[in-house]
Scaffold this motif. Structure first.
Motif, short mmCIF file in Angstrom:
data_model
loop_
_atom_site.label_atom_id
_atom_site.label_comp_id
_atom_site.label_asym_id
_atom_site.label_seq_id
_atom_site.Cartn_x
_atom_site.Cartn_y
_atom_site.Cartn_z
N ASN A 160 0.84 -1.20 0.00
CA ASN A 160 0.00 0.00 0.00
C ASN A 160 0.88 1.25 0.00
O ASN A 160 2.10 1.19 0.02
CB ASN A 160 -0.91 0.01 1.23
N GLY A 161 0.19 2.41 -0.02
CA GLY A 161 0.85 3.68 0.26
C GLY A 161 1.88 4.15 -0.73
O GLY A 161 2.72 4.99 -0.41
N LEU A 162 1.83 3.65 -1.98
CA LEU A 162 2.83 4.05 -2.97
C LEU A 162 2.66 5.52 -3.33
O LEU A 162 1.56 5.97 -3.65
CB LEU A 162 2.69 3.19 -4.23
N ALA A 163 3.76 6.28 -3.28
CA ALA A 163 3.72 7.70 -3.60
C ALA A 163 5.14 8.21 -3.81
O ALA A 163 6.11 7.58 -3.38
CB ALA A 163 3.03 8.49 -2.48
N TRP A 164 5.22 9.38 -4.45
CA TRP A 164 6.51 10.04 -4.68
C TRP A 164 6.45 11.48 -4.17
O TRP A 164 5.39 12.11 -4.16
CB TRP A 164 6.85 10.04 -6.17
N SER A 165 7.60 11.99 -3.77
CA SER A 165 7.71 13.38 -3.34
C SER A 165 7.53 14.30 -4.54
O SER A 165 7.62 13.87 -5.70
CB SER A 165 9.08 13.60 -2.70
N PRO A 166 7.28 15.59 -4.29
CA PRO A 166 7.06 16.52 -5.42
C PRO A 166 8.20 16.57 -6.42
O PRO A 166 7.96 16.73 -7.63
CB PRO A 166 6.87 17.87 -4.72
N ASN A 167 9.44 16.41 -5.97
CA ASN A 167 10.57 16.44 -6.91
C ASN A 167 10.92 15.06 -7.46
O ASN A 167 11.85 14.90 -8.25
CB ASN A 167 11.81 17.07 -6.27
N GLY A 168 10.15 14.04 -7.06
CA GLY A 168 10.36 12.69 -7.55
C GLY A 168 11.56 11.97 -6.97
O GLY A 168 11.87 10.85 -7.36
N LYS A 169 12.24 12.58 -6.00
CA LYS A 169 13.49 12.00 -5.50
C LYS A 169 13.32 11.11 -4.28
O LYS A 169 14.27 10.48 -3.82
CB LYS A 169 14.49 13.12 -5.19
N THR A 170 12.09 11.04 -3.76
CA THR A 170 11.80 10.13 -2.66
C THR A 170 10.58 9.30 -3.01
O THR A 170 9.59 9.83 -3.51
CB THR A 170 11.53 10.89 -1.35
N MET A 171 10.67 7.98 -2.79
CA MET A 171 9.55 7.08 -3.03
C MET A 171 9.11 6.48 -1.70
O MET A 171 9.94 6.16 -0.84
CB MET A 171 9.96 5.96 -3.97
N TYR A 172 7.79 6.34 -1.54
CA TYR A 172 7.22 5.79 -0.32
C TYR A 172 6.43 4.53 -0.66
O TYR A 172 5.78 4.44 -1.71
CB TYR A 172 6.26 6.80 0.33
N TRP A 173 6.47 3.57 0.25
CA TRP A 173 5.71 2.32 0.08
C TRP A 173 5.44 1.75 1.47
O TRP A 173 6.34 1.75 2.32
CB TRP A 173 6.51 1.32 -0.75
#
Length: 317
Positions: A160-173
């Motif tokens: 779950n919880g897949l997302a990226w920071s506004p600059n695309g340099k951090t990924m969340y999962w």
């Protein structure tokens, strides 16, 4: 001594009259001015035109499917890409034919695709969930240009919880079962993930949790779907926690946002100015007492926020 996390109680508007069994994977289509989402056990994709007046009624269109959809995303050339139990498919028109891009690389009797979306470069990612939920067999896959599915991360029970920071340099999962959100440094061009760390960890669900009890009131829930705003704050739907968790880029939970039902499943930002926050919710497996107290469980809700979100990333082929 740590400061108490503020608990915000905003004004939510119920956007649907027919509840989902388990709503998930919402996204805002900026050209169509539509909110899209899935009802996983209901085996349908859903969409509705949304007006600026959130309090008015909104008509919903359904697309019935033969199997459970986990997530989907709009495509830059029109139509959608979607993760169903049996694989990743492409559709060119609403209700139209499905073209198989990649067969599911797992045992479909025990696993299915769950949460996912496109990365900032337009590649479609989806994680799996292990339905017996007794081992961390879930994997995060990224669909490549040749339609091969590449494994990117693993060790999750419910991805779950897949997302990226506004600059695309951090990924969340996140792994909902483990109450844990992970983060990586991310290279958009190469899809390389480095410097894995725990972004946020929440306390486990108490064994004696019962809806309406004091124990239930003290439980913050577990991280389900998520969205990131333009300032980089990560909004996690806290399943069974009656709230969203707003988490700063440094991993501090800065606020809890009360939700109208016990089980929010995923937020997304939309509206003309991207300052409407939508959430999908669940009625799946909830007790009679909970559904009587919270009869709108499974509906889609919306509220206005001060900080806009990020535009949805479109599938690139």
């Amino acid at each position: 001594m740590t400061a108490e996390i503020p608990f915000v109680r905003p004004e939510w508007h119920c956007m649907t009259t027919q509840a989902d069994v388990l709503g998930e994977s919402p996204f805002w289509h900026p050209q169509e001015k539509c909110l899209y989402w899935v009802d996983i056990p209901g085996r349908r994709l859903r969409r509705m035109k949304v007006s600026s007046d959130l309090s008015q009624s909104h008509a919903v269109e359904d697309w019935p499917l033969q199997e459970e959809p986990g997530c989907f995303a709009p495509a830059s050339k029109g139509g959608w890409v979607m993760a169903l139990r049996s694989g990743i498919y492409r559709a060119r028109e609403w209700g139209g034919a499905l073209e198989l891009l990649a067969a599911a690389p797992y045992d479909t009797s025990k696993l299915r695709f769950n949460d996912g979306k496109c990365d900032p470069a337009g590649y479609f990612w989806s994680g799996t969930m292990y339905e017996p939920r007794d081992q961390a067999a879930g994997v995060l896959y990224a669909l490549q240009a040749n339609h091969a599915l590449q494994s990117k991360a693993d060790q999750a029970t419910v991805a779950n919880g897949l997302a990226w920071s506004p600059n695309g340099k951090t990924m969340y999962w996140s792994d909902t079962g483990a109450h844990c959100i992970r983060a990586w440094d991310f290279d958009v061009t190469s899809q390389q993930m480095t410097h894995e760390r725990v972004f946020a960890q929440f306390p486990a669900k108490p064994k004696d949790w019962i809806y309406g009890s004091d124990v239930a009131q003290s439980y913050a829930g577990r991280p389900d779907g998520a969205a990131v705003d333009a300032e980089g704050f990560y909004y996690a739907a806290m399943y069974e926690g009656h709230r969203l968790a707003k988490i700063a880029p440094d991993g501090r939970c800065v606020a809890y946002i009360e939700t109208p039902v016990q089980c929010p499943t995923m937020p997304c930002f939309g509206g003309e100015d991207l300052r409407t926050l939508f959430i999908t919710t669940s009625a799946h497996g909830r007790s009679t007492a909970e559904l009587q107290a919270l009869p709108q469980s499974g509906c889609v809700f919306a509220m206005r926020v001060d900080t806009p979100g990020l535009l949805v990333s479109f599938f690139n082929n």
